[in-house]
Write an enzyme that holds these catalytic residues in place. Structure first.
Site, PDB file in Angstrom:
ATOM      1  N   ASP A  67     -52.739 -20.834  -2.941  1.00  0.00           N
ATOM      2  CA  ASP A  67     -51.536 -21.421  -2.354  1.00  0.00           C
ATOM      3  C   ASP A  67     -51.836 -22.719  -1.608  1.00  0.00           C
ATOM      4  O   ASP A  67     -52.990 -23.049  -1.345  1.00  0.00           O
ATOM      5  CB  ASP A  67     -50.860 -20.419  -1.394  1.00  0.00           C
ATOM      6  CG  ASP A  67     -51.881 -19.518  -0.686  1.00  0.00           C
ATOM      7  OD1 ASP A  67     -52.981 -20.008  -0.356  1.00  0.00           O
ATOM      8  OD2 ASP A  67     -51.576 -18.345  -0.475  1.00  0.00           O
ATOM      9  N   ASP A 136     -48.009  -8.188   7.001  1.00  0.00           N
ATOM     10  CA  ASP A 136     -46.765  -7.676   6.411  1.00  0.00           C
ATOM     11  C   ASP A 136     -46.949  -7.286   4.940  1.00  0.00           C
ATOM     12  O   ASP A 136     -45.989  -7.019   4.237  1.00  0.00           O
ATOM     13  CB  ASP A 136     -45.660  -8.738   6.529  1.00  0.00           C
ATOM     14  CG  ASP A 136     -46.068 -10.072   5.909  1.00  0.00           C
ATOM     15  OD1 ASP A 136     -47.175 -10.158   5.320  1.00  0.00           O
ATOM     16  OD2 ASP A 136     -45.276 -11.029   5.992  1.00  0.00           O
ATOM     17  N   HIS A 138     -48.304  -9.253   2.541  1.00  0.00           N
ATOM     18  CA  HIS A 138     -48.255 -10.345   1.547  1.00  0.00           C
ATOM     19  C   HIS A 138     -49.634 -10.575   0.922  1.00  0.00           C
ATOM     20  O   HIS A 138     -50.666 -10.355   1.548  1.00  0.00           O
ATOM     21  CB  HIS A 138     -47.682 -11.654   2.133  1.00  0.00           C
ATOM     22  CG  HIS A 138     -48.528 -12.374   3.133  1.00  0.00           C
ATOM     23  ND1 HIS A 138     -48.112 -12.641   4.424  1.00  0.00           N
ATOM     24  CD2 HIS A 138     -49.772 -12.920   3.041  1.00  0.00           C
ATOM     25  CE1 HIS A 138     -49.063 -13.313   5.064  1.00  0.00           C
ATOM     26  NE2 HIS A 138     -50.081 -13.492   4.244  1.00  0.00           N
ATOM     27  N   GLU A 143     -44.302 -13.246   0.260  1.00  0.00           N
ATOM     28  CA  GLU A 143     -43.841 -12.536   1.446  1.00  0.00           C
ATOM     29  C   GLU A 143     -43.032 -11.302   1.037  1.00  0.00           C
ATOM     30  O   GLU A 143     -42.598 -11.198  -0.114  1.00  0.00           O
ATOM     31  CB  GLU A 143     -42.956 -13.476   2.290  1.00  0.00           C
ATOM     32  CG  GLU A 143     -43.679 -14.720   2.819  1.00  0.00           C
ATOM     33  CD  GLU A 143     -44.557 -14.418   4.039  1.00  0.00           C
ATOM     34  OE1 GLU A 143     -45.108 -13.312   4.146  1.00  0.00           O
ATOM     35  OE2 GLU A 143     -44.681 -15.336   4.871  1.00  0.00           O
TER      36      GLU A 143
HETATM   37  C1  F6R Z   1     -54.368 -17.531   1.895  1.00  0.00           C
HETATM   38  C2  F6R Z   1     -53.627 -16.369   1.429  1.00  0.00           C
HETATM   39  C3  F6R Z   1     -53.085 -15.349   2.388  1.00  0.00           C
HETATM   40  C4  F6R Z   1     -54.154 -14.785   3.317  1.00  0.00           C
HETATM   41  C5  F6R Z   1     -53.533 -13.806   4.301  1.00  0.00           C
HETATM   42  C6  F6R Z   1     -54.566 -13.264   5.284  1.00  0.00           C
HETATM   43  O1  F6R Z   1     -54.747 -18.348   0.813  1.00  0.00           O
HETATM   44  O2  F6R Z   1     -53.439 -16.253   0.267  1.00  0.00           O
HETATM   45  O3  F6R Z   1     -52.487 -14.311   1.674  1.00  0.00           O
HETATM   46  O4  F6R Z   1     -55.134 -14.150   2.545  1.00  0.00           O
HETATM   47  O5  F6R Z   1     -52.511 -14.416   5.000  1.00  0.00           O
HETATM   48  O6  F6R Z   1     -55.000 -14.311   6.104  1.00  0.00           O
HETATM   49  P1  F6R Z   1     -56.290 -14.135   7.031  1.00  0.00           P
HETATM   50  O7  F6R Z   1     -57.447 -13.975   6.121  1.00  0.00           O
HETATM   51  O8  F6R Z   1     -56.357 -15.406   7.821  1.00  0.00           O
HETATM   52  O9  F6R Z   1     -56.047 -12.916   7.860  1.00  0.00           O
END
Ligand code: F6R
Length: 267
Positions: A67, A136, A138, A143
């Site tokens: 992303d 959550d 995702h 989301e």
């Molecule tokens: C980032 C991504 C997100 C993160 C998720 C967890 O490229 O795809 O899904 O993996 O938000 O973020 P952290 O690792 O910072 O807890």
């Protein structure tokens, strides 16, 4: 879906780095899907270390990031392209032309997302997709409420996700409201998925993903459909799972040949 529970973040990162190293040794032109965020940082560090010790060659691999923030260009220090360069790409011998991150400055979102899907297809599909998970549920920035058959597209971030990521931006107001993200179905097409998580704060999402119903209210639960997914987590992230002993015994009793076949042990 197999759940592997290890004592610490260090053990989880070590195992995932070993899997990546073995994959690249076996298939030097592997196509790898990469996340940003805090979760993969130790894996990237371990891979950089292995590169410095001449144990791994990244020259022929191709990468696709999950992303990018809409409105942030590759030169913006908060863009995920900058993040990847800083924590990984600048320290290894990857060909930067073989790295792919969605263009957050695109003026044609639909075209950019279509091209990204096409690039993945032309690269032969993703061999191994590395994932983190949001509180959550995702994955990438799909989301809650995301279609489980979604493809790469624009997505509005929830306030919770913007809050969680505001530590990188100084304040919530500076966090972009929208992202471009691979879809859930795009992720499910990877040949293998490894999802990592650490800490108590991820335990609810892990329990919903692994033992809850498959539902768009927890997009990560769609991984239950995937035939080759491993959820590799520490004890704290596993703390709300009900079948911890079973998951542990499956991994602990795996024969050596199987660990080698799955790439968790070097040949
Ligand atoms: C980032 C991504 C997100 C993160 C998720 C967890 O490229 O795809 O899904 O993996 O938000 O973020 P952290 O690792 O910072 O807890």
């Amino acid at each position: 879906m197999e759940v592997i529970i290890l004592p610490t973040e260090h053990d989880v990162s070590e195992l995932v780095a070993t899997r990546l190293q073995n994959l690249i040794a076996k298939k030097p032109d592997s196509v790898i899907g990469l996340p940003t965020g805090a979760t993969p940082l130790q894996v990237y560090k371990k891979l950089i270390q292995s590169f410095k010790e001449n144990k791994i060659d990244f020259q022929k691999i191709t990468t696709f990031n999950l992303d990018e923030y809409l409105g942030l260009g590759p030169k913006d220090p908060n863009s995920y392209f900058s993040f990847m360069k800083e924590v990984f790409f600048d320290h290894i011998n990857i060909n930067i032309h073989n790295t792919h991150v969605l263009d957050g400055l695109t003026v044609d979102v639909a075209k950019e997302c279509d091209q990204y899907e096409n690039s993945i297809h032309h690269a032969g599909g993703i061999d191994l997709q590395l994932l983190g998970i949001g509180h959550d549920g995702h994955i990438a920035f799909n989301e809650p409420g995301s279609a489980l058959r979604s493809r790469t597209r624009i997505k509005a971030l929830t306030k919770e996700t913007r809050q969680a990521n505001s530590k990188y931006f100084g304040s919530l107001d500076h966090v972009p409201t929208h992202v471009l993200t691979m879809g859930v179905e795009t992720i499910l097409e990877a040949k293998e998925c490894l999802l990592m998580a650490f800490g108590e704060h991820k335990s609810r999402a892990i329990a919903k993903m692994v033992e809850g119903a498959i539902s768009s209210s927890c997009p990560a639960s769609a991984l239950q459909f995937h035939p080759n997914t491993k959820i590799i987590i520490d004890e704290q992230a596993a703390s709300k799972l009900s079948r911890v002993n079973y998951y542990k015994s499956v991994f602990e009793n795996k024969p050596e040949w199987q660990l080698k076949a799955e790439g968790f042990l070097s040949n």
